[in-house]
Enzyme design. Structure first.
Site, PDB file in Angstrom:
ATOM      1  N   SER A  15      -7.387   6.148 -15.043  1.00 34.97           N
ATOM      2  CA  SER A  15      -8.826   5.553 -15.020  1.00 34.97           C
ATOM      3  C   SER A  15      -9.287   5.942 -13.512  1.00 34.97           C
ATOM      4  O   SER A  15      -8.603   6.359 -12.717  1.00 34.97           O
ATOM      5  CB  SER A  15      -8.981   4.422 -15.481  1.00 34.97           C
ATOM      6  OG  SER A  15      -8.380   3.595 -14.568  1.00 34.97           O
ATOM      7  N   ASP A  36       0.596   6.282 -13.996  1.00 35.92           N
ATOM      8  CA  ASP A  36      -0.077   4.985 -14.041  1.00 35.92           C
ATOM      9  C   ASP A  36       0.926   3.948 -14.761  1.00 35.92           C
ATOM     10  O   ASP A  36       2.139   4.416 -15.347  1.00 35.92           O
ATOM     11  CB  ASP A  36      -1.095   5.288 -14.864  1.00 35.92           C
ATOM     12  CG  ASP A  36      -2.056   4.230 -14.215  1.00 35.92           C
ATOM     13  OD1 ASP A  36      -2.033   2.956 -13.836  1.00 35.92           O
ATOM     14  OD2 ASP A  36      -3.434   4.592 -14.027  1.00 35.92           O
ATOM     15  N   ASP A  57       5.413   2.527 -12.322  1.00 32.96           N
ATOM     16  CA  ASP A  57       5.146   1.991 -11.575  1.00 32.96           C
ATOM     17  C   ASP A  57       5.378   2.483 -10.105  1.00 32.96           C
ATOM     18  O   ASP A  57       6.692   2.773  -9.745  1.00 32.96           O
ATOM     19  CB  ASP A  57       5.958   0.547 -11.594  1.00 32.96           C
ATOM     20  CG  ASP A  57       5.686  -0.692 -10.672  1.00 32.96           C
ATOM     21  OD1 ASP A  57       4.781  -0.282  -9.584  1.00 32.96           O
ATOM     22  OD2 ASP A  57       5.609  -1.649 -10.757  1.00 32.96           O
ATOM     23  N   VAL A  58       4.338   2.654  -9.208  1.00 32.05           N
ATOM     24  CA  VAL A  58       4.480   3.371  -8.113  1.00 32.05           C
ATOM     25  C   VAL A  58       5.360   2.654  -7.003  1.00 32.05           C
ATOM     26  O   VAL A  58       5.849   3.220  -6.193  1.00 32.05           O
ATOM     27  CB  VAL A  58       3.146   3.761  -7.392  1.00 32.05           C
ATOM     28  CG1 VAL A  58       2.369   4.756  -8.470  1.00 32.05           C
ATOM     29  CG2 VAL A  58       2.313   2.535  -7.278  1.00 32.05           C
ATOM     30  N   CYS A  84      -3.933   7.455  -5.694  1.00 34.16           N
ATOM     31  CA  CYS A  84      -5.027   6.777  -6.045  1.00 34.16           C
ATOM     32  C   CYS A  84      -4.837   5.149  -6.543  1.00 34.16           C
ATOM     33  O   CYS A  84      -5.640   4.470  -6.862  1.00 34.16           O
ATOM     34  CB  CYS A  84      -5.777   7.543  -7.134  1.00 34.16           C
ATOM     35  SG  CYS A  84      -6.565   9.005  -6.526  1.00 34.16           S
ATOM     36  N   SER A 146      -9.729   3.019   2.304  1.00 33.71           N
ATOM     37  CA  SER A 146     -10.708   2.591   2.117  1.00 33.71           C
ATOM     38  C   SER A 146     -11.688   2.290   3.315  1.00 33.71           C
ATOM     39  O   SER A 146     -10.915   1.893   4.301  1.00 33.71           O
ATOM     40  CB  SER A 146     -10.724   1.166   1.343  1.00 33.71           C
ATOM     41  OG  SER A 146     -11.855   0.268   1.223  1.00 33.71           O
ATOM     42  N   TYR A 159      -6.654  -6.709   0.872  1.00 31.42           N
ATOM     43  CA  TYR A 159      -6.795  -5.391   0.574  1.00 31.42           C
ATOM     44  C   TYR A 159      -7.275  -4.700   2.076  1.00 31.42           C
ATOM     45  O   TYR A 159      -6.737  -3.458   2.002  1.00 31.42           O
ATOM     46  CB  TYR A 159      -8.449  -5.374  -0.380  1.00 31.42           C
ATOM     47  CG  TYR A 159      -8.712  -4.021  -0.797  1.00 31.42           C
ATOM     48  CD1 TYR A 159      -7.916  -3.385  -1.735  1.00 31.42           C
ATOM     49  CD2 TYR A 159      -9.853  -3.572  -0.028  1.00 31.42           C
ATOM     50  CE1 TYR A 159      -8.525  -2.172  -2.174  1.00 31.42           C
ATOM     51  CE2 TYR A 159     -10.379  -2.347  -0.635  1.00 31.42           C
ATOM     52  CZ  TYR A 159      -9.735  -1.419  -1.544  1.00 31.42           C
ATOM     53  OH  TYR A 159     -10.264  -0.258  -1.773  1.00 31.42           O
ATOM     54  N   LYS A 163      -5.064  -1.324   3.138  1.00 32.64           N
ATOM     55  CA  LYS A 163      -5.398  -0.065   3.281  1.00 32.64           C
ATOM     56  C   LYS A 163      -5.742   0.501   4.831  1.00 32.64           C
ATOM     57  O   LYS A 163      -5.553   1.536   5.046  1.00 32.64           O
ATOM     58  CB  LYS A 163      -7.216  -0.063   2.809  1.00 32.64           C
ATOM     59  CG  LYS A 163      -7.212  -0.271   1.209  1.00 32.64           C
ATOM     60  CD  LYS A 163      -6.496   0.797   0.506  1.00 32.64           C
ATOM     61  CE  LYS A 163      -6.850   0.859  -0.920  1.00 32.64           C
ATOM     62  NZ  LYS A 163      -6.132   1.944  -1.668  1.00 32.64           N
ATOM     63  N   THR A 194     -16.436   3.228 -10.190  1.00 31.42           N
ATOM     64  CA  THR A 194     -15.188   3.265 -11.057  1.00 31.42           C
ATOM     65  C   THR A 194     -15.418   2.307 -12.096  1.00 31.42           C
ATOM     66  O   THR A 194     -16.238   1.318 -12.139  1.00 31.42           O
ATOM     67  CB  THR A 194     -13.987   2.994 -10.109  1.00 31.42           C
ATOM     68  OG1 THR A 194     -14.173   1.700  -9.718  1.00 31.42           O
ATOM     69  CG2 THR A 194     -13.938   4.116  -9.139  1.00 31.42           C
TER      70      THR A 194
END
Length: 253
Positions: A15, A36, A57-58, A84, A146, A159, A163, A194
């Site tokens: 997504s 994903d 799972d990354v 992403c 970000s 977050y 980032k 998104t």
């Protein structure tokens, strides 16, 4: 760097930014492998031609290695890896319920920063073993930070830290990987339209758009995807974090 006839790896591909990027790269002739979480892959809408979604799972090593082994077995050289995948829960350092939950902080860093590093290191390892193209390049890694890395708002401590870490890795990773002909570039998006934004009311969305200098709207996932392709095409972009934010500078709240 030419994308046609090559393989690309995109995380968070079920997504949002990842899905748009996977679709755009496929339209340019790349064979795209999207990673994903398994549940997200199962519920993802029909994927476009040229895109294969794989559950992984990354933050874990073996699933990413398995995906890279699949790419190698299919025979096209891996030239591009785009991260992403990410999460963005909100909590203050000290809030109404007390101090910020430590496991929540660790979890955000694990997905956004450790997951990005995990994919970068393993994809770069795979790229380093390949033959270079005519320009001496073996690949490109594009990571996602970000603008919160620079102007994190109230409630974005985890977050913003994650980032900022992604942005901070960029020049060092580019220097580390230069000997293999691998470039590293980071994109720092602003407010992007998104699926996460779809839960907000039109009033909230319009208010957010009004904070953008110009163009005064939310960014589109497709614009992120086009920037990835531009970076791939522009061989002299390396070690840089590029803001994609319409000149937005985030206020405290």
């Amino acid at each position: 760097m030419q994308l046609s006839g090559t393989a690309a790896l995109v995380t968070g591909a079920a997504s949002g930014l990842g899905a748009a990027t996977a679709a755009h790269l496929a339209s340019l002739g790349a064979t795209v492998y999207g990673l994903d979480l398994p549940k997200a892959v199962e519920s993802a809408p029909a994927r476009p031609d040229g895109v294969t979604l794989l559950g992984a799972d990354v933050t874990e090593e073996q699933p990413v290695r398995d995906a890279l082994a699949r790419i190698a077995a299919d025979g096209r050289p891996l030239r591009l890896a785009v991260s992403c995948a990410g999460i963005a829960p909100s909590a203050r350092v000290v809030g109404r319920r007390g101090a910020h939950d430590l496991e929540l902080f660790r979890g955000v860093l694990n997905v956004n920063l450790v997951g990005t590093f995990n994919v970068m290191r393993l994809a770069a390892e795979a790229m380093s073993a390949q033959e270079p193209d005519e320009a001496g390049q073996r690949g490109l890694v594009v990571n996602t930070a970000s603008i919160a890395a620079f102007e994190g708002q109230v409630g974005q401590i985890a977050y913003a830290a994650s980032k900022a870490g992604v942005a901070g890795m960029t020049i060092t990773a580019a220097r580390d990987l230069a000997q293999y002909g691998i470039r590293v570039v980071t994109i720092a998006p602003g407010i992007v339209d998104t699926p996460m934004m779809a839960g907000f009311s039109e009033e909230v969305r319009s208010g957010l758009a009004a904070t953008v200098t110009f163009p005064q709207r939310l960014a589109r996932p497709e614009e992120y995807a086009k920037l990835v392709a531009l970076i791939a095409d522009h061989d002299y972009l390396n070690g840089e974090t590029i803001r994609m934010d319409g000149a937005l500078r985030m206020a405290a709240r």
